[in-house]
Write a protein that holds these residues in place. Structure first.
Motif, short mmCIF file in Angstrom:
data_model
loop_
_atom_site.label_atom_id
_atom_site.label_comp_id
_atom_site.label_asym_id
_atom_site.label_seq_id
_atom_site.Cartn_x
_atom_site.Cartn_y
_atom_site.Cartn_z
N LEU A 72 -32.81 -4.90 -59.78
CA LEU A 72 -32.86 -3.50 -60.22
C LEU A 72 -31.46 -2.98 -60.54
O LEU A 72 -31.26 -2.31 -61.56
N LEU A 73 -30.52 -3.28 -59.67
CA LEU A 73 -29.15 -2.82 -59.87
C LEU A 73 -28.56 -3.43 -61.15
O LEU A 73 -27.91 -2.72 -61.92
N SER A 74 -28.84 -4.69 -61.40
CA SER A 74 -28.36 -5.33 -62.62
C SER A 74 -28.97 -4.68 -63.86
O SER A 74 -28.28 -4.45 -64.85
N LYS A 75 -30.26 -4.37 -63.79
CA LYS A 75 -30.93 -3.76 -64.94
C LYS A 75 -30.39 -2.37 -65.24
O LYS A 75 -30.22 -2.01 -66.41
N ILE A 76 -30.12 -1.57 -64.23
CA ILE A 76 -29.59 -0.22 -64.50
C ILE A 76 -28.17 -0.31 -65.03
O ILE A 76 -27.77 0.49 -65.89
N LYS A 77 -27.41 -1.29 -64.60
CA LYS A 77 -26.05 -1.48 -65.13
C LYS A 77 -26.12 -1.83 -66.62
O LYS A 77 -25.36 -1.30 -67.42
N VAL A 78 -27.06 -2.72 -66.99
CA VAL A 78 -27.23 -3.09 -68.39
C VAL A 78 -27.67 -1.88 -69.21
O VAL A 78 -27.25 -1.70 -70.36
N ALA A 79 -28.48 -1.01 -68.61
CA ALA A 79 -28.97 0.18 -69.30
C ALA A 79 -27.88 1.24 -69.46
O ALA A 79 -28.08 2.23 -70.17
N GLY A 80 -26.73 1.05 -68.82
CA GLY A 80 -25.64 2.01 -68.97
C GLY A 80 -25.15 2.59 -67.67
O GLY A 80 -24.26 3.45 -67.67
N GLY A 81 -25.73 2.19 -66.54
CA GLY A 81 -25.28 2.69 -65.24
C GLY A 81 -25.40 4.20 -65.16
O GLY A 81 -26.42 4.78 -65.51
N GLU A 82 -24.34 4.84 -64.72
CA GLU A 82 -24.32 6.31 -64.58
C GLU A 82 -24.50 7.01 -65.92
O GLU A 82 -24.95 8.15 -65.97
N LYS A 83 -24.15 6.33 -67.00
CA LYS A 83 -24.23 6.95 -68.33
C LYS A 83 -25.49 6.56 -69.09
O LYS A 83 -25.58 6.79 -70.30
N ALA A 84 -26.48 5.98 -68.38
CA ALA A 84 -27.71 5.56 -69.05
C ALA A 84 -28.41 6.77 -69.65
O ALA A 84 -28.63 7.77 -68.98
N GLY A 85 -28.72 6.68 -70.94
CA GLY A 85 -29.40 7.78 -71.63
C GLY A 85 -30.91 7.73 -71.40
O GLY A 85 -31.45 6.77 -70.83
N HIS A 86 -31.59 8.76 -71.85
CA HIS A 86 -33.04 8.85 -71.68
C HIS A 86 -33.77 7.68 -72.32
O HIS A 86 -34.73 7.16 -71.76
N ASP A 87 -33.32 7.27 -73.52
CA ASP A 87 -33.96 6.14 -74.20
C ASP A 87 -33.83 4.86 -73.37
O ASP A 87 -34.80 4.11 -73.21
N ALA A 88 -32.63 4.61 -72.83
CA ALA A 88 -32.41 3.41 -72.02
C ALA A 88 -33.23 3.47 -70.74
O ALA A 88 -33.81 2.46 -70.32
N LEU A 89 -33.32 4.64 -70.12
CA LEU A 89 -34.11 4.77 -68.89
C LEU A 89 -35.60 4.60 -69.18
O LEU A 89 -36.33 4.00 -68.39
N TYR A 90 -36.05 5.09 -70.32
CA TYR A 90 -37.45 4.92 -70.70
C TYR A 90 -37.77 3.44 -70.91
O TYR A 90 -38.77 2.93 -70.42
N THR A 91 -36.89 2.74 -71.61
CA THR A 91 -37.07 1.31 -71.83
C THR A 91 -37.03 0.55 -70.50
O THR A 91 -37.84 -0.35 -70.27
N LEU A 92 -36.13 0.94 -69.62
CA LEU A 92 -36.05 0.33 -68.30
C LEU A 92 -37.35 0.56 -67.52
O LEU A 92 -37.88 -0.35 -66.89
N ASP A 93 -37.88 1.77 -67.61
CA ASP A 93 -39.13 2.09 -66.93
C ASP A 93 -40.27 1.21 -67.44
O ASP A 93 -41.07 0.68 -66.66
N LEU A 94 -40.35 1.04 -68.75
CA LEU A 94 -41.38 0.17 -69.33
C LEU A 94 -41.21 -1.27 -68.86
O LEU A 94 -42.19 -1.95 -68.52
N ASP A 95 -39.97 -1.73 -68.83
CA ASP A 95 -39.68 -3.09 -68.38
C ASP A 95 -40.07 -3.27 -66.91
O ASP A 95 -40.68 -4.27 -66.54
N LEU A 96 -39.72 -2.31 -66.08
CA LEU A 96 -40.04 -2.41 -64.65
C LEU A 96 -41.54 -2.37 -64.42
O LEU A 96 -42.04 -3.00 -63.48
N GLY A 97 -42.28 -1.68 -65.27
CA GLY A 97 -43.72 -1.63 -65.15
C GLY A 97 -44.38 -2.98 -65.37
O GLY A 97 -45.48 -3.24 -64.88
N LYS A 98 -43.71 -3.87 -66.09
CA LYS A 98 -44.23 -5.21 -66.37
C LYS A 98 -43.71 -6.26 -65.40
O LYS A 98 -44.13 -7.41 -65.45
N THR A 99 -42.79 -5.87 -64.53
CA THR A 99 -42.15 -6.82 -63.62
C THR A 99 -43.06 -7.13 -62.44
O THR A 99 -43.57 -6.22 -61.80
#
Length: 114
Positions: A72-99
């Motif tokens: 999870l920590l690796s995925k949020i870092k790839v998504a931008g960490g503290e600067k992750a935008g809404h689009d990246a967080l949405y994509t991360l959410d979709l990805d986590l839903g399939k994990t």
């Protein structure tokens, strides 16, 4: 040897961001395994083999939880960490839903079958 068990500390402050949340999850998992290892060490020192054997399930389970938290920590870092935008967080959410909700341990795989 006399050991005391104290009250669990109150939870810390709420996460300030998704990145902070994932960092807190990972930190919690690391603290959990340290506590489990203390019990395992105590059981070895006291030659309490029934407890030692019982705790092996917790060791394996907690190792899997650490792996999932680190992922999870690796995925949020790839998504931008503290600067992750809404689009990246949405994509991360979709990805986590399939994990899947389990982890493969390095000790359980081979070079030929990762």
């Amino acid at each position: 040897m006399v050991n005391k068990i104290y009250n669990l500390p109150a939870p810390g402050p709420d996460p300030t961001s998704m990145n902070d949340c994932f960092e807190k999850v990972f930190k919690s998992e690391v603290e959990n395994i340290a506590s489990i290892y203390k019990i395992v060490e105590m059981s070895m020192a006291e030659k309490d083999w029934a407890t030692w054997n019982f705790m092996q399930w917790f060791v394996k389970e907690q190792t899997e939880e650490e792996t999932l938290a680190l992922d999870l920590l690796s995925k949020i870092k790839v998504a931008g960490g503290e600067k992750a935008g809404h689009d990246a967080l949405y994509t991360l959410d979709l990805d986590l839903g399939k994990t899947p909700d389990d982890a493969t341990l390095a000790q359980d795989v081979t070079v030929e079958k990762p």
